[in-house]
Write a protein that holds these residues in place. Structure first.
Motif, PDB file in Angstrom:
ATOM      1  N   ASP A 101     -41.445 -46.158  -8.364  1.00  0.00           N
ATOM      2  CA  ASP A 101     -40.026 -46.323  -8.648  1.00  0.00           C
ATOM      3  C   ASP A 101     -39.456 -47.311  -7.638  1.00  0.00           C
ATOM      4  N   GLU A 102     -38.281 -47.824  -7.911  1.00  0.00           N
ATOM      5  CA  GLU A 102     -37.739 -48.921  -7.104  1.00  0.00           C
ATOM      6  C   GLU A 102     -37.496 -48.536  -5.647  1.00  0.00           C
ATOM      7  N   LYS A 103     -37.051 -47.315  -5.382  1.00  0.00           N
ATOM      8  CA  LYS A 103     -36.787 -46.909  -3.997  1.00  0.00           C
ATOM      9  C   LYS A 103     -38.083 -46.827  -3.194  1.00  0.00           C
ATOM     10  N   THR A 104     -39.130 -46.296  -3.797  1.00  0.00           N
ATOM     11  CA  THR A 104     -40.419 -46.210  -3.109  1.00  0.00           C
ATOM     12  C   THR A 104     -40.975 -47.606  -2.864  1.00  0.00           C
ATOM     13  N   ALA A 105     -40.893 -48.475  -3.847  1.00  0.00           N
ATOM     14  CA  ALA A 105     -41.380 -49.850  -3.704  1.00  0.00           C
ATOM     15  C   ALA A 105     -40.610 -50.581  -2.606  1.00  0.00           C
ATOM     16  N   MET A 106     -39.314 -50.359  -2.534  1.00  0.00           N
ATOM     17  CA  MET A 106     -38.506 -50.997  -1.491  1.00  0.00           C
ATOM     18  C   MET A 106     -38.886 -50.465  -0.106  1.00  0.00           C
ATOM     19  N   ARG A 107     -39.208 -49.177  -0.006  1.00  0.00           N
ATOM     20  CA  ARG A 107     -39.608 -48.592   1.274  1.00  0.00           C
ATOM     21  C   ARG A 107     -40.935 -49.202   1.749  1.00  0.00           C
ATOM     22  N   TYR A 108     -41.909 -49.320   0.855  1.00  0.00           N
ATOM     23  CA  TYR A 108     -43.185 -49.929   1.227  1.00  0.00           C
ATOM     24  C   TYR A 108     -43.005 -51.397   1.604  1.00  0.00           C
ATOM     25  N   ALA A 109     -42.195 -52.111   0.856  1.00  0.00           N
ATOM     26  CA  ALA A 109     -41.954 -53.516   1.164  1.00  0.00           C
ATOM     27  C   ALA A 109     -41.282 -53.654   2.532  1.00  0.00           C
ATOM     28  N   GLY A 110     -40.348 -52.772   2.834  1.00  0.00           N
ATOM     29  CA  GLY A 110     -39.683 -52.799   4.143  1.00  0.00           C
ATOM     30  C   GLY A 110     -40.662 -52.521   5.280  1.00  0.00           C
ATOM     31  N   SER A 111     -41.553 -51.562   5.081  1.00  0.00           N
ATOM     32  CA  SER A 111     -42.567 -51.259   6.103  1.00  0.00           C
ATOM     33  C   SER A 111     -43.498 -52.454   6.314  1.00  0.00           C
ATOM     34  N   ALA A 112     -43.905 -53.077   5.227  1.00  0.00           N
ATOM     35  CA  ALA A 112     -44.781 -54.246   5.326  1.00  0.00           C
ATOM     36  C   ALA A 112     -44.059 -55.395   6.024  1.00  0.00           C
ATOM     37  N   ARG A 113     -42.810 -55.610   5.691  1.00  0.00           N
ATOM     38  CA  ARG A 113     -42.009 -56.667   6.312  1.00  0.00           C
ATOM     39  C   ARG A 113     -41.931 -56.441   7.829  1.00  0.00           C
ATOM     40  N   ALA A 114     -41.685 -55.186   8.248  1.00  0.00           N
ATOM     41  CA  ALA A 114     -41.597 -54.860   9.674  1.00  0.00           C
ATOM     42  C   ALA A 114     -42.938 -55.097  10.372  1.00  0.00           C
ATOM     43  N   LEU A 115     -44.050 -54.694   9.733  1.00  0.00           N
ATOM     44  CA  LEU A 115     -45.368 -54.924  10.323  1.00  0.00           C
ATOM     45  C   LEU A 115     -45.683 -56.414  10.437  1.00  0.00           C
ATOM     46  N   LEU A 116     -45.338 -57.171   9.420  1.00  0.00           N
ATOM     47  CA  LEU A 116     -45.563 -58.613   9.460  1.00  0.00           C
ATOM     48  C   LEU A 116     -44.731 -59.259  10.565  1.00  0.00           C
ATOM     49  N   GLN A 117     -43.502 -58.815  10.745  1.00  0.00           N
ATOM     50  CA  GLN A 117     -42.633 -59.348  11.788  1.00  0.00           C
ATOM     51  C   GLN A 117     -43.201 -59.017  13.174  1.00  0.00           C
ATOM     52  N   GLN A 118     -43.693 -57.791  13.356  1.00  0.00           N
ATOM     53  CA  GLN A 118     -44.303 -57.412  14.636  1.00  0.00           C
ATOM     54  C   GLN A 118     -45.516 -58.283  14.934  1.00  0.00           C
ATOM     55  N   THR A 119     -46.296 -58.575  13.913  1.00  0.00           N
ATOM     56  CA  THR A 119     -47.478 -59.418  14.090  1.00  0.00           C
ATOM     57  C   THR A 119     -47.081 -60.815  14.533  1.00  0.00           C
ATOM     58  N   VAL A 120     -46.051 -61.367  13.917  1.00  0.00           N
ATOM     59  CA  VAL A 120     -45.570 -62.699  14.275  1.00  0.00           C
ATOM     60  C   VAL A 120     -45.047 -62.700  15.705  1.00  0.00           C
ATOM     61  N   GLU A 121     -44.256 -61.701  16.070  1.00  0.00           N
ATOM     62  CA  GLU A 121     -43.707 -61.626  17.418  1.00  0.00           C
ATOM     63  C   GLU A 121     -44.809 -61.462  18.451  1.00  0.00           C
ATOM     64  N   HIS A 122     -45.800 -60.629  18.137  1.00  0.00           N
ATOM     65  CA  HIS A 122     -46.893 -60.389  19.078  1.00  0.00           C
ATOM     66  C   HIS A 122     -47.718 -61.654  19.288  1.00  0.00           C
ATOM     67  N   SER A 123     -48.015 -62.367  18.225  1.00  0.00           N
ATOM     68  CA  SER A 123     -48.836 -63.575  18.359  1.00  0.00           C
ATOM     69  C   SER A 123     -48.064 -64.713  19.010  1.00  0.00           C
ATOM     70  N   ALA A 124     -46.722 -64.689  18.956  1.00  0.00           N
ATOM     71  CA  ALA A 124     -45.911 -65.742  19.561  1.00  0.00           C
ATOM     72  C   ALA A 124     -45.596 -65.470  21.027  1.00  0.00           C
ATOM     73  N   SER A 125     -45.845 -64.262  21.505  1.00  0.00           N
ATOM     74  CA  SER A 125     -45.512 -63.934  22.888  1.00  0.00           C
ATOM     75  C   SER A 125     -46.540 -64.522  23.840  1.00  0.00           C
ATOM     76  N   PRO A 126     -46.108 -64.957  25.043  1.00  0.00           N
ATOM     77  CA  PRO A 126     -47.052 -65.517  26.016  1.00  0.00           C
ATOM     78  C   PRO A 126     -48.011 -64.446  26.531  1.00  0.00           C
ATOM     79  N   SER A 127     -49.191 -64.813  26.829  1.00  0.00           N
ATOM     80  CA  SER A 127     -50.258 -63.974  27.384  1.00  0.00           C
ATOM     81  C   SER A 127     -50.675 -62.832  26.473  1.00  0.00           C
ATOM     82  N   GLY A 128     -50.261 -62.840  25.198  1.00  0.00           N
ATOM     83  CA  GLY A 128     -50.686 -61.822  24.261  1.00  0.00           C
ATOM     84  C   GLY A 128     -50.030 -60.476  24.445  1.00  0.00           C
ATOM     85  N   LYS A 129     -49.126 -60.345  25.430  1.00  0.00           N
ATOM     86  CA  LYS A 129     -48.422 -59.073  25.607  1.00  0.00           C
ATOM     87  C   LYS A 129     -47.300 -58.983  24.593  1.00  0.00           C
ATOM     88  N   GLU A 130     -46.968 -57.768  24.227  1.00  0.00           N
ATOM     89  CA  GLU A 130     -45.837 -57.591  23.327  1.00  0.00           C
ATOM     90  C   GLU A 130     -44.573 -57.997  24.057  1.00  0.00           C
TER      91      GLU A 130
END
Length: 109
Positions: free
Chosen positions: A76-105
């Motif tokens: 259903d749309e609410k469940t799909a939106m929740r999964y998409a939001g979780s994926a978006r947050a994980l993808l953003q964390q990955t981008v931030e982590h890889s962009a940080s100096p020395s590999g630290k968060e």
């Protein structure tokens, strides 16, 4: 059976169910409850966790698009939106982590 194993064993299956077997790989129906229960007996991950992991992996692989998730998994749309939001947050964390100096968060000393 993990996704790579599944794809190597049944590369052309049209069956979108998480768990398939020799009988269901060539169809689109799900495996029987008896087969699933017997196959999962003694496993560390319950079916619910496998289902959630598969849906999140789809969102990470194909982008956090709730319409795609709803279509592929029949969510259903609410469940799909929740999964998409979780994926978006994980993808953003990955981008931030890889962009940080020395590999630290970011924010850590």
């Amino acid at each position: 059976m993990n996704e790579a194993n599944r794809r190597s064993r049944w590369p052309n299956t049209a069956n979108l169910h998480l768990l398939i077997n020799n009988q269901t790989a060539t169809r689109t129906s799900r495996a029987s409850n008896h087969w699933i229960s017997a196959s999962m007996c003694g496993q560390d991950a319950p079916l619910e966790r496998l289902r959630v992991d598969r849906q999140l992996e789809e969102a990470l692989t194909h982008g956090p698009d709730p319409l795609h998730l709803a279509e592929v998994f029949g969510l259903d749309e609410k469940t799909a939106m929740r999964y998409a939001g979780s994926a978006r947050a994980l993808l953003q964390q990955t981008v931030e982590h890889s962009a940080s100096p020395s590999g630290k968060e970011l924010g850590q000393d």
